[in-house]
Structures are given as C-alpha cells and as structure tokens.
Design a protein around this motif. Structure first.
Motif, PDB file in Angstrom:
ATOM      1  N   LEU A 122       6.632   7.000  -9.087  1.00  0.00           N
ATOM      2  CA  LEU A 122       6.290   8.349  -9.564  1.00  0.00           C
ATOM      3  C   LEU A 122       5.800   9.221  -8.418  1.00  0.00           C
ATOM      4  O   LEU A 122       6.118  10.412  -8.350  1.00  0.00           O
ATOM      5  N   SER A 123       5.040   8.628  -7.504  1.00  0.00           N
ATOM      6  CA  SER A 123       4.564   9.369  -6.336  1.00  0.00           C
ATOM      7  C   SER A 123       5.719   9.741  -5.422  1.00  0.00           C
ATOM      8  O   SER A 123       5.838  10.877  -4.951  1.00  0.00           O
ATOM      9  N   ARG A 124       6.617   8.781  -5.180  1.00  0.00           N
ATOM     10  CA  ARG A 124       7.784   9.061  -4.341  1.00  0.00           C
ATOM     11  C   ARG A 124       8.666  10.135  -4.967  1.00  0.00           C
ATOM     12  O   ARG A 124       9.217  10.990  -4.268  1.00  0.00           O
ATOM     13  N   TYR A 125       8.787  10.109  -6.282  1.00  0.00           N
ATOM     14  CA  TYR A 125       9.595  11.110  -6.999  1.00  0.00           C
ATOM     15  C   TYR A 125       9.040  12.522  -6.788  1.00  0.00           C
ATOM     16  O   TYR A 125       9.792  13.465  -6.584  1.00  0.00           O
ATOM     17  N   GLN A 126       7.716  12.644  -6.796  1.00  0.00           N
ATOM     18  CA  GLN A 126       7.113  13.978  -6.578  1.00  0.00           C
ATOM     19  C   GLN A 126       7.424  14.474  -5.164  1.00  0.00           C
ATOM     20  O   GLN A 126       7.740  15.650  -4.962  1.00  0.00           O
ATOM     21  N   HIS A 127       7.342  13.578  -4.190  1.00  0.00           N
ATOM     22  CA  HIS A 127       7.676  13.962  -2.805  1.00  0.00           C
ATOM     23  C   HIS A 127       9.129  14.422  -2.702  1.00  0.00           C
ATOM     24  O   HIS A 127       9.436  15.395  -2.008  1.00  0.00           O
ATOM     25  N   VAL A 128      10.015  13.700  -3.390  1.00  0.00           N
ATOM     26  CA  VAL A 128      11.444  14.040  -3.344  1.00  0.00           C
ATOM     27  C   VAL A 128      11.691  15.411  -3.968  1.00  0.00           C
ATOM     28  O   VAL A 128      12.472  16.210  -3.432  1.00  0.00           O
ATOM     29  N   ILE A 129      11.037  15.711  -5.083  1.00  0.00           N
ATOM     30  CA  ILE A 129      11.175  17.040  -5.709  1.00  0.00           C
ATOM     31  C   ILE A 129      10.788  18.126  -4.705  1.00  0.00           C
ATOM     32  O   ILE A 129      11.510  19.118  -4.520  1.00  0.00           O
ATOM     33  N   LYS A 130       9.642  17.925  -4.047  1.00  0.00           N
ATOM     34  CA  LYS A 130       9.170  18.923  -3.074  1.00  0.00           C
ATOM     35  C   LYS A 130      10.150  19.103  -1.926  1.00  0.00           C
ATOM     36  O   LYS A 130      10.492  20.231  -1.551  1.00  0.00           O
ATOM     37  N   GLU A 131      10.604  17.979  -1.356  1.00  0.00           N
ATOM     38  CA  GLU A 131      11.483  18.040  -0.192  1.00  0.00           C
ATOM     39  C   GLU A 131      12.847  18.629  -0.534  1.00  0.00           C
ATOM     40  O   GLU A 131      13.383  19.457   0.205  1.00  0.00           O
ATOM     41  N   VAL A 132      13.422  18.189  -1.649  1.00  0.00           N
ATOM     42  CA  VAL A 132      14.749  18.687  -2.048  1.00  0.00           C
ATOM     43  C   VAL A 132      14.685  20.181  -2.349  1.00  0.00           C
ATOM     44  O   VAL A 132      15.547  20.949  -1.905  1.00  0.00           O
ATOM     45  N   MET A 229       0.309  13.424  -9.539  1.00  0.00           N
ATOM     46  CA  MET A 229       1.022  12.145  -9.574  1.00  0.00           C
ATOM     47  C   MET A 229       1.234  11.567  -8.173  1.00  0.00           C
ATOM     48  O   MET A 229       1.662  10.424  -8.039  1.00  0.00           O
ATOM     49  N   ILE A 230       0.955  12.345  -7.131  1.00  0.00           N
ATOM     50  CA  ILE A 230       1.108  11.836  -5.767  1.00  0.00           C
ATOM     51  C   ILE A 230      -0.027  10.866  -5.466  1.00  0.00           C
ATOM     52  O   ILE A 230      -1.199  11.214  -5.575  1.00  0.00           O
ATOM     53  N   ASP A 231       0.329   9.649  -5.120  1.00  0.00           N
ATOM     54  CA  ASP A 231      -0.649   8.574  -4.913  1.00  0.00           C
ATOM     55  C   ASP A 231      -0.345   7.891  -3.574  1.00  0.00           C
ATOM     56  O   ASP A 231       0.415   6.928  -3.500  1.00  0.00           O
ATOM     57  N   THR A 232      -0.952   8.399  -2.520  1.00  0.00           N
ATOM     58  CA  THR A 232      -0.693   7.878  -1.167  1.00  0.00           C
ATOM     59  C   THR A 232      -1.105   6.419  -1.038  1.00  0.00           C
ATOM     60  O   THR A 232      -0.413   5.626  -0.383  1.00  0.00           O
ATOM     61  N   ALA A 233      -2.227   6.068  -1.678  1.00  0.00           N
ATOM     62  CA  ALA A 233      -2.719   4.686  -1.579  1.00  0.00           C
ATOM     63  C   ALA A 233      -1.714   3.701  -2.173  1.00  0.00           C
ATOM     64  O   ALA A 233      -1.433   2.645  -1.582  1.00  0.00           O
ATOM     65  N   SER A 234      -1.148   4.051  -3.322  1.00  0.00           N
ATOM     66  CA  SER A 234      -0.165   3.165  -3.966  1.00  0.00           C
ATOM     67  C   SER A 234       1.104   3.073  -3.127  1.00  0.00           C
ATOM     68  O   SER A 234       1.734   2.010  -3.055  1.00  0.00           O
ATOM     69  N   GLU A 235       1.475   4.168  -2.484  1.00  0.00           N
ATOM     70  CA  GLU A 235       2.656   4.146  -1.620  1.00  0.00           C
ATOM     71  C   GLU A 235       2.444   3.196  -0.443  1.00  0.00           C
ATOM     72  O   GLU A 235       3.341   2.425  -0.084  1.00  0.00           O
ATOM     73  N   GLU A 236       1.259   3.252   0.160  1.00  0.00           N
ATOM     74  CA  GLU A 236       0.958   2.369   1.296  1.00  0.00           C
ATOM     75  C   GLU A 236       0.946   0.901   0.863  1.00  0.00           C
ATOM     76  O   GLU A 236       1.466   0.022   1.556  1.00  0.00           O
ATOM     77  N   LYS A 237       0.340   0.641  -0.301  1.00  0.00           N
ATOM     78  CA  LYS A 237       0.307  -0.735  -0.819  1.00  0.00           C
ATOM     79  C   LYS A 237       1.721  -1.253  -1.063  1.00  0.00           C
ATOM     80  O   LYS A 237       2.072  -2.370  -0.683  1.00  0.00           O
ATOM     81  N   MET A 238       2.523  -0.415  -1.699  1.00  0.00           N
ATOM     82  CA  MET A 238       3.878  -0.834  -2.044  1.00  0.00           C
ATOM     83  C   MET A 238       4.726  -1.028  -0.786  1.00  0.00           C
ATOM     84  O   MET A 238       5.578  -1.933  -0.734  1.00  0.00           O
ATOM     85  N   ASN A 239       4.498  -0.211   0.232  1.00  0.00           N
ATOM     86  CA  ASN A 239       5.227  -0.379   1.501  1.00  0.00           C
ATOM     87  C   ASN A 239       4.934  -1.748   2.116  1.00  0.00           C
ATOM     88  O   ASN A 239       5.831  -2.400   2.658  1.00  0.00           O
ATOM     89  N   SER A 240       3.670  -2.180   2.034  1.00  0.00           N
ATOM     90  CA  SER A 240       3.305  -3.512   2.552  1.00  0.00           C
ATOM     91  C   SER A 240       4.008  -4.606   1.760  1.00  0.00           C
ATOM     92  O   SER A 240       4.541  -5.567   2.329  1.00  0.00           O
ATOM     93  N   VAL A 241       4.021  -4.460   0.440  1.00  0.00           N
ATOM     94  CA  VAL A 241       4.685  -5.438  -0.435  1.00  0.00           C
ATOM     95  C   VAL A 241       6.177  -5.512  -0.113  1.00  0.00           C
ATOM     96  O   VAL A 241       6.758  -6.602   0.000  1.00  0.00           O
ATOM     97  N   MET A 242       6.808  -4.360   0.072  1.00  0.00           N
ATOM     98  CA  MET A 242       8.246  -4.315   0.348  1.00  0.00           C
ATOM     99  C   MET A 242       8.573  -4.914   1.713  1.00  0.00           C
ATOM    100  O   MET A 242       9.574  -5.614   1.863  1.00  0.00           O
ATOM    101  N   GLU A 243       7.734  -4.640   2.707  1.00  0.00           N
ATOM    102  CA  GLU A 243       7.971  -5.196   4.050  1.00  0.00           C
ATOM    103  C   GLU A 243       7.902  -6.716   4.042  1.00  0.00           C
ATOM    104  O   GLU A 243       8.729  -7.393   4.660  1.00  0.00           O
ATOM    105  N   VAL A 244       6.904  -7.260   3.345  1.00  0.00           N
ATOM    106  CA  VAL A 244       6.765  -8.722   3.272  1.00  0.00           C
ATOM    107  C   VAL A 244       7.944  -9.324   2.510  1.00  0.00           C
ATOM    108  O   VAL A 244       8.495 -10.363   2.912  1.00  0.00           O
ATOM    109  N   THR A 245       8.350  -8.680   1.429  1.00  0.00           N
ATOM    110  CA  THR A 245       9.502  -9.160   0.651  1.00  0.00           C
ATOM    111  C   THR A 245      10.755  -9.175   1.514  1.00  0.00           C
ATOM    112  O   THR A 245      11.536 -10.139   1.489  1.00  0.00           O
ATOM    113  N   ARG A 246      10.959  -8.107   2.294  1.00  0.00           N
ATOM    114  CA  ARG A 246      12.114  -8.054   3.206  1.00  0.00           C
ATOM    115  C   ARG A 246      12.060  -9.203   4.223  1.00  0.00           C
ATOM    116  O   ARG A 246      13.076  -9.817   4.549  1.00  0.00           O
TER     117      ARG A 246
END
Length: 391
Positions: A122-132, A229-246
């Motif tokens: 949801l946070s990433r979606y808000q960023h995309v709306i702004k950027e697009v 809906m922008i949640d920088t903390a959740s984005e950072e947490k999820m980035n760590s999770v995704m990097e480890v999964t990769r």
C-alpha cells in the motif's frame, strides 16, 4: 508547420487559441535506423502488428524505452516484451479473481488488520501514484510507463501475490483473508487505472471483472495519493525480508537444490533493527525461500559445507549436507570447471598469439577478450562453489 497552421487557423476562424501545450515526439524508424518508406519497403503495418501482438502491446512498446523527442527504432523483440507484460497482468488478474469468493466491496479493514506485506504494498502504491502523476503532468510518458511496468510486474505480481497466497487459500483466519482480498483488489484495480492511458483495452476488461464502482474505467477518477498510507518503516523492513529471500533463492539455484526440498538457513545480523524486521517477516522468508530459518546476532562456528550469501547487514548460511548429494555435485562442478578451463585456455592461446592479434579484425579480438573475461569469472565461481563443498 502543422502546429503553426492550426494556431493561425484557430485564431482566424474561431478567434481562439486551439491548444496551450504541444507534445512533439520523435520518428518511428525501422530496426536499422532508417525512415520507413514505400521505396525502401521497410514499413511496418500497424494493423498486422495489432493482429499478431495486440493494440495494447504496440502502444506500450512505442511509449516505453525512449526519451522525449528522440527517434525510436522499431524492434519486434521489444514488442514481445510488451506482450509478455500484458500476459503477466492478465494472469495475475485471473489469479485474483479466482480467489475472491465471498468478497465484500464495502468491507474496509482497520489499519491494525494489515500485515507487514499489506503495509508495504500500500505504501509503494502511494509512491507510484505520486511518481506516475508527476511524470504524466510533465509529459514524460515513457518514464511514467516504466515505473508502472516495474511496480506491476515485480512488486505486485512477483512479490505481493506470492506473499498473500497462504492467506487467500484460507490458511489463516477469515478476517485475514478478507483483508488480503481487499488490499490485492484495491492495488490491482488502482494499477489498471494508472495503466489505462497506455493500455486501454486490457485494463478496461480487467477493471470490469474486478470489484468496482462505476460504469467504465474511462469514467473512474484518477487515483490520488493517500499520504497517511505511506509507511517508510514497513518498506525498509520488507526490503530486508526480500533481500534475504533473494539470497536464499540464489544459493538454492546455484547449488541445484531440488525446488520442493526444504533447506535450513542461518541468518546472522548484528544490527538489532534488521533482526527485528526479519523476525517480523520470518514466515515470508520461510514460505518463499522454502527454508527453516534461524535468526541470530552471531554464530560461534560457521556451519560446515554451507553455501553463503550476503544481503545488506546480513550474512546467510545454508548448510548443504542432506540437501544435495555432495559427492555428485562435486563431480558435476569439477567436470564443468574442466570444460571451462579448456575453453579458457583456447581463448588465451589466441590472445597470446601475436599473429592472431595482428591479422584478426578489431571486433573479433574484442569478442575474444569478452569471452576470456566471461570464462575467467565462471571458473572463479565454480572454484568458490567447490571450496564451499570442501574441495
């Protein structure tokens, strides 16, 4: 000239300026960079392209991968990529629709119902709306389309849909399932609304099938960014999770681990914040990495015969004993290394030959140098893998 003529005509006949903004794009050239013409016979019939690839694919290809004002070379390979993107969002939408039993359009979850994955997307979606929106207002259409492509393909399809599958399949509570349905359909519907100017046909069809309000996507309001809906903390947490999964996936791929076989993985991070983020998302890592995870701040002894990977602030160790047939894998790697070393010796023999260097065209010499670099890197990687296995 056309723009000047229309301005003069508007002033003369209507006493009005016909338009305020003019967008001048480059020419569409053939694959060799030549103008399309009947005499050259190098024209591309858009009707034939639409019949083979679809109008949306043609539109999306023409608008992406090119900077404003520059000419565009028409490559059918890029057209295939646009069609693959259309297939990707079509299949993602079909998956979502198959998992919307008893969906309630009026149900809005509370913020406490959202999981880490929900908050992230949801946070990433808000960023995309702004950027697009920002790029569209500046007529940077290619950049707007690129952002939507990366968000829809990677973040929505490759990550979020995979993350919510257990919840959609009913492996959690009914409330959690409804929250997942709400977030997935909301983000997917919003992505279609943002993509609609670029791909009007497929987005209308998908939008009509998804839960919605209104008659047509053409009449739907343009998505607005919700700052709360922008949640920088959740984005950072999820980035760590995704990097480890990769990292775990990369180890499994490199070591030829059977896809369904569950691995054991040790995740070591001295940083408390990263450890807490990984602990919060441990279920995601276990599901997508097909692994049992143990998170710690340090290891007294590194596991034997363990493949290692590094993510930001994290060391990952995956013990291979019991996961693969170590002897068979060593034999396979040795055979592959032997073949690579033979090929490398041939290439180096050419490059060390003064006669070859004197007579061969420059592009051939460069090609051989590129082969040498590639084979050297491959040999190094194979030796490192053998070292991990104790050879």
């Amino acid at each position: 000239f056309w723009v000047a003529r229309m301005i003069f005509s508007g002033l003369a006949h209507m006493n009005e300026v016909p338009f305020k903004d003019v967008f001048i794009h480059g020419l569409v050239l053939d694959a060799m960079g030549r103008k399309m013409s009947k005499s050259l016979g190098n024209g591309v019939d858009p009707i034939e392209v639409i019949e083979s690839h679809g109008a949306d694919s043609l539109r999306f290809m023409l608008i992406t991968g090119n900077t404003p004002g520059n000419d565009l070379r028409f490559h059918f390979e890029r057209l295939d990529g646009a069609r693959n993107f259309a297939n990707k969002i079509w299949n993602a939408s079909r998956f979502a629709l198959m998992n919307l039993q008893d969906y309630d359009l009026g149900h809005v979850p509370g913020t406490e119902d959202y999981t880490l994955a929900d908050k992230w997307i949801l946070s990433r979606y808000q960023h995309v709306i702004k950027e697009v929106t920002r790029h569209m207002e500046k007529y940077e259409l290619g950049e707007a389309a690129r952002i939507l492509y990366e968000f829809t393909w990677s973040e929505v399809c490759d990550w979020y849909i995979e993350l919510v599958k257990p919840r959609l399949y009913g492996k959690t509570t009914e409330k959690d399932k409804k929250t997942a349905q709400h977030v997935l359909t909301g983000v997917l519907r919003g992505a279609m609304e943002l993509l609609h100017p670029f791909m009007p046909f497929i987005t209308e069809e998908i939008w009509q099938q998804l839960p919605h309000k209104g008659e047509s996507i053409m009449l739907a309001p343009w998505p607005c960014c919700r700052e709360e809906m922008i949640d920088t903390a959740s984005e950072e947490k999820m980035n760590s999770v995704m990097e480890v999964t990769r990292g775990i996936r990369q180890v499994r791929s490199e070591m030829n681990v059977t896809p369904g076989k569950k691995a054991q993985a040790f995740i070591v991070s001295p940083e408390t914040g990263i450890r807490k983020a990984l602990e919060e998302g441990i279920q995601y890592i276990e599901d997508l990495g097909t692994a049992n995870i143990e998170i710690c701040s340090a290891l007294d002894n590194k596991p034997e015969q363990a493949a290692a990977a590094v993510a930001k602030g994290v060391d990952i160790y995956v013990p291979l004993k019991g996961l693969i047939d170590v002897d068979k894998e060593i034999a396979r790697l040795k055979k592959e290394l032997s073949n690579v070393e033979k090929d490398l010796a041939k290439v180096q023999g050419k490059l060390n030959n003064d006669k070859f260097l004197a007579k061969a065209p420059a592009d051939i010499v460069e090609k051989e140098k590129g082969k040498e670099t590639e084979l050297s890197g491959k040999a190094k990687t194979l030796r490192e893998r053998l070292a991990v296995l104790g050879e």
